[in-house]
Design a protein around this motif. Structure first.
Motif, PDB file in Angstrom:
ATOM      1  N   ARG A 165     -22.499  -9.856  11.506  1.00 57.21           N
ATOM      2  CA  ARG A 165     -23.113  -8.592  11.090  1.00 57.21           C
ATOM      3  C   ARG A 165     -22.357  -8.061   9.866  1.00 57.21           C
ATOM      4  N   ALA A 225     -35.151 -15.422  12.046  1.00 57.52           N
ATOM      5  CA  ALA A 225     -33.979 -14.641  11.658  1.00 57.52           C
ATOM      6  C   ALA A 225     -33.788 -13.414  12.531  1.00 57.52           C
ATOM      7  N   ALA A 226     -34.877 -12.821  13.008  1.00 57.08           N
ATOM      8  CA  ALA A 226     -34.765 -11.544  13.709  1.00 57.08           C
ATOM      9  C   ALA A 226     -34.115 -11.668  15.075  1.00 57.08           C
ATOM     10  N   ASP A 227     -34.334 -12.799  15.764  1.00 60.62           N
ATOM     11  CA  ASP A 227     -33.744 -12.902  17.104  1.00 60.62           C
ATOM     12  C   ASP A 227     -32.902 -14.155  17.272  1.00 60.62           C
ATOM     13  N   LEU A 228     -32.669 -14.873  16.188  1.00 56.29           N
ATOM     14  CA  LEU A 228     -31.798 -16.056  16.164  1.00 56.29           C
ATOM     15  C   LEU A 228     -32.331 -17.200  17.026  1.00 56.29           C
ATOM     16  N   ASN A 282     -27.561  -9.562   8.491  1.00 55.16           N
ATOM     17  CA  ASN A 282     -26.538 -10.492   8.950  1.00 55.16           C
ATOM     18  C   ASN A 282     -26.300 -11.622   7.949  1.00 55.16           C
ATOM     19  N   ILE A 293     -18.986 -10.973  14.852  1.00 53.69           N
ATOM     20  CA  ILE A 293     -19.746 -12.209  15.052  1.00 53.69           C
ATOM     21  C   ILE A 293     -20.779 -11.959  16.144  1.00 53.69           C
ATOM     22  N   LEU A 294     -22.061 -12.067  15.781  1.00 51.19           N
ATOM     23  CA  LEU A 294     -23.138 -11.840  16.736  1.00 51.19           C
ATOM     24  C   LEU A 294     -23.400 -13.073  17.579  1.00 51.19           C
ATOM     25  N   ALA A 295     -23.295 -14.231  16.946  1.00 57.56           N
ATOM     26  CA  ALA A 295     -23.605 -15.467  17.672  1.00 57.56           C
ATOM     27  C   ALA A 295     -23.056 -16.658  16.905  1.00 57.56           C
ATOM     28  N   THR A 296     -22.782 -17.714  17.653  1.00 56.32           N
ATOM     29  CA  THR A 296     -22.474 -19.011  17.054  1.00 56.32           C
ATOM     30  C   THR A 296     -23.551 -19.967  17.530  1.00 56.32           C
ATOM     31  N   LEU A 297     -24.394 -20.380  16.598  1.00 56.62           N
ATOM     32  CA  LEU A 297     -25.563 -21.178  16.939  1.00 56.62           C
ATOM     33  C   LEU A 297     -25.234 -22.655  16.846  1.00 56.62           C
ATOM     34  N   THR A 298     -25.635 -23.388  17.868  1.00 57.92           N
ATOM     35  CA  THR A 298     -25.450 -24.837  17.860  1.00 57.92           C
ATOM     36  C   THR A 298     -26.782 -25.493  18.222  1.00 57.92           C
TER      37      THR A 298
END
Lengths: 383, 385
Positions: B302, B345-348, B287, B308-313
């Motif tokens: 990905r 990194a593997a599960d965010l 990713n 888009i897998l996720a948007t992290l905040t």
């Protein structure tokens, strides 16, 4: 507009948010049939890693059983993902495969460099043309030292905090370097090896040499030279390469066109018939990659079974194999090519022309880069 | 007395070596329903590694089928254990995560350090104010070299046994250092890149620059300078960060809020809309992590399909600028807040954040496989995490 946004980048002071991940609309990531419970993080991890894509884009089918076929796919992707992410190259953000000769980082090391080994930091290169063993710093390719080697240095071994070199002489010799000492002449620790030793390996106790004169020598380190040597000839024709698989020493025999598994005394335990031109093999943790002529034979070390005969990279004069944790590189001298395979599934990655006359011969990995002795060009190439 | 205790200790050790591990009283380790046969070592390995805990404390239920849910747990734990045990940090007995940045972890640099890259042993840092590229030894932080005559060195690249720096000028330049030589002046190998190149990547054949004026430049290394440059402008507004995922080059357009997947000629193959003012991304093997400066957020994309897998905040984000990956974790520098944020990194999942101090302005970051290294632009230093 652009300047305003860029200025905003530099000056913004931003509030913290509550945290979390958005963009995935199911109850557990994209999956609507999964509870957001203790198992959800496990499912999300293998989804983010590409190990699963779900049974559909929005379902994971958590209660379904796993067939052996599906399990194979999951395990294969797991191995690939772990090896890729765990590699030194990933940590250094180096995901490329060198594809052009102009992109090889070449260090001039001598006249006819033959074999190379890494001690994790530096490379040690034998050069019978100049009768030296060169030390090259792996990080930047700088030539650090040239040790006066004596006659015909050939295969290199790094073990027990020392560097050992087989001398391609009759009778055979073995040289030793203490890399912590100031550069100078090598120490000759034995002059009684079998005739024309080519390469060395170590089994945790003894050093073994494959001697093309038709023998294998077992050298016991320790004490002042000369070290004790036992040479075994029974069953051998022209041993060339040697490796240790964690349990046994194996020898490729150029003359017999065979791969031999040896016991602790050098007697032949198992014979694997391969083909002509057998050269210098590599062990990848499970399988032995034995190059010879236009083929690379892959042999399962635990059983001696030939898993595959690889010819798909179009080589005709393969020399040495090397393994970096994920890939196997094989040099091909008169083709002046380097070929790569993915070690886990034996698929060809491609090949690279190193240039006419470069004659790539010895190769090793330092865990980040492959290093190849260009015996025709006096160079050491970083691949 | 002492000799007797030593003897008893030796005998006890010998007994342990001669027999099985104590404390496991089942047939196969703790499991009473699993035979001590050829499969037992496999079961014991995943038990020892805590990949399985059994169906109860004393049963493994060896004949039961595995559901996809159970399999996910097994595979996820397998990935985690393998990455952790296979890391250089584990080999060096360094299992901690830095939670306080002590002064001892700081190395003084020049006026305005920007980006950093590791060659596996040493760190290379660009400084656009002092026009320097500095070399620091990674093992002990010792200053080694300053390379000069590089006007406005920006993004760095370690490839083909050389160090490359983007010259943040109009037109852009590409500088090269042979790290095996004594320190001196850099070699300028190209002076015709697009204007204001920021970042560099290598695809195995060519070097690519992301140019802030709205282009990508593709440089073909050669035997003599100047090297051939092809600059592509179609579809770009203000390119900053670049990554290569093993197959394709991706470019971040800071002004268009887009991540572009490029073909080998620089044509746009795919467009992914990311967050507000994306900065300098990193690829983790699967990713792409794109920090969005103004949101503040991280868009995880990905690479194989652009989804888009996720948007992290949250997790301390504040002006996220550059991301770096060390095999297990992703670190993001927070330029405006003076901190760095970490994720698994593997599960965010978030791992927390660490302050670098007010006004430090963390800028570039990289991993050398053991540590993360972060350039503190505001305080003129390099921090080891």
């Amino acid at each position: 507009m652009r300047l305003r946004r860029f200025a905003a980048v530099l000056t913004a002071v931003l509030a913290l948010f509550a945290g979390g991940a958005a963009g995935l609309l199911g109850t557990c990531g994209p999956f609507t049939d999964m509870a957001n419970d203790l198992f959800c993080p496990f499912v999300l991890e293998i989804f983010y890693l590409g190990i699963t894509t779900g049974t559909t884009a929005t379902t994971y089918s958590p209660g379904d059983s796993v067939s052996r076929l599906q399990m194979a796919a999951f395990l294969s992707r797991t191995v690939d993902s772990v090896l890729l992410r765990g590699s030194r190259r990933a940590r250094l953000n180096q995901f490329w495969t060198t594809q052009a000769a102009t992109a090889l980082g070449v260090t001039e090391v001598g006249l006819t460099p033959q074999f190379v080994k890494s001690d994790c930091t530096d490379l040690w290169v034998s050069d019978p043309g100049l009768q030296i063993v060169a030390r090259v710093r792996g990080s930047d390719g700088a030539v650090l030292e040239s040790w006066t080697s004596g006659i015909n240095p050939r295969g290199v071994l790094v073990a027990s905090g020392r560097v050992f070199i087989a001398a391609n002489t009759n009778p055979g010799r073995m040289y030793m370097i203490d890399p912590s000492e100031p550069v100078g002449s090598v120490t000759t620790v034995s002059t009684a090896l079998g005739v024309f030793p080519q390469t060395l390996t170590y089994d945790g106790s003894n050093i073994w040499s494959a001697n093309s004169g038709g023998s294998v020598s077992i050298i016991t380190p320790g004490g002042p030279p000369p070290w004790t040597v036992t040479t075994v000839t029974a069953g051998f024709s022209q041993p060339n390469g040697t490796l240790f698989d964690g349990a046994n020493v194996w020898v490729t025999d150029f003359g017999a066109q065979r791969l031999f598994k040896l016991d602790g005394n050098g007697a032949i335990l198992q014979t694997v018939t391969l083909g002509s031109g057998l050269a210098w093999p590599a062990f990848d943790g499970t399988n032995i990659w034995a190059p010879g002529g236009g083929s690379v034979w892959v042999v399962r070390a635990s059983t001696g079974a030939v898993l595959a005969t690889l010819t798909d990279n179009g080589l005709t004069n393969v020399q040495q194999a090397a393994f970096d944790g994920r890939r196997v590189l094989v040099t091909s001298g008169s083709d002046h090519r380097l070929a790569l395979w993915k070690a886990a599934d034996l698929t060809a990655i491609g090949s690279l022309d190193t240039g006419a006359g470069t004659s790539p011969l010895g190769a090793c990995s330092d865990g980040k880069d492959f290093w190849v002795a260009l015996s025709g060009a006096g160079g050491l190439a970083r691949f | 007395m002492s000799a007797g205790r030593v003897l008893r200790g030796l005998l006890a050790a010998a007994a342990v070596l001669a027999g099985a591990a104590g404390g496991l009283i089942g047939v196969c380790g703790p499991f009473t329903d699993t035979a001590n046969d050829g499969f037992c070592p496999f079961v014991l390995e995943i038990f020892t590694l805590n990949i399985t805990t059994g169906t109860t404390a004393t049963t493994f239920s060896p004949a039961d089928n595995v559901t996809r849910l159970q399999m996910a747990a097994f595979l996820s734990r397998t990935v985690d254990r393998t990455l952790q045990r296979g890391s250089r940090r584990a080999s060096l007995d360094q299992f901690w995560k830095t939670q306080t940045l002590h002064d001892e972890a700081l190395i003084a640099l020049g006026s305005s350090p920007g980006f950093v890259k590791s060659d596996g042993a040493d760190l290379w840092i660009s400084d656009q104010t002092d026009d320097l590229i500095t070399r620091i030894r990674g093992s002990d932080g010792k200053f080694l070299q300053n390379w000069i005559s590089s006007v406005n060195p920006s993004g760095l690249l370690v490839a083909i046994g050389r160090i490359f720096a983007a010259g943040n000028l109009s037109p852009g330049r590409l500088y090269m250092i042979d790290p095996g030589q004594n320190a001196g002046a850099v070699t300028t190998v190209a002076t015709t890149l697009g204007a204001f190149p920021q970042a560099l990547v290598f695809d195995g054949v060519k070097i690519w620059s992301g140019d802030f004026s709205g282009s990508v430049s593709i440089v073909t290394p050669g035997s003599v300078a100047p090297w051939t440059v092809a600059t592509v402008t179609t579809g770009f507004d203000a390119v900053a960060g670049m990554v290569f995922d093993g197959t394709s080059v991706w470019a971040v357009d800071t002004n268009a809020d887009r991540l572009f997947k490029l073909d080998s000629s620089g044509g746009i193959l795919q467009t992914v809309t990311v967050g507000n003012v994306p900065g300098f991304p990193v690829f983790d093997g699967n990713n792409i992590w794109v920090p969005n400066v103004l949101d503040p957020s991280i868009t995880v994309v990905r690479a194989s399909n652009g989804a888009i897998l996720a948007t992290l905040t949250g997790n301390g984000l504040g002006g996220p600028y550059q991301a770096a990956f060390d095999g297990e974790r992703v670190l993001v520098t927070n330029q405006s807040l003076g901190s760095v944020s970490l994720w698994k990194a593997a599960d965010l999942s978030p791992l927390g954040f660490v302050s670098t101090g007010g006004g430090t302005q963390p800028h570039g970051a990289c991993s050398d496989g053991v540590h993360f290294w972060v350039v503190l632009n505001g305080s003129g230093s390099l921090a080891r995490f």
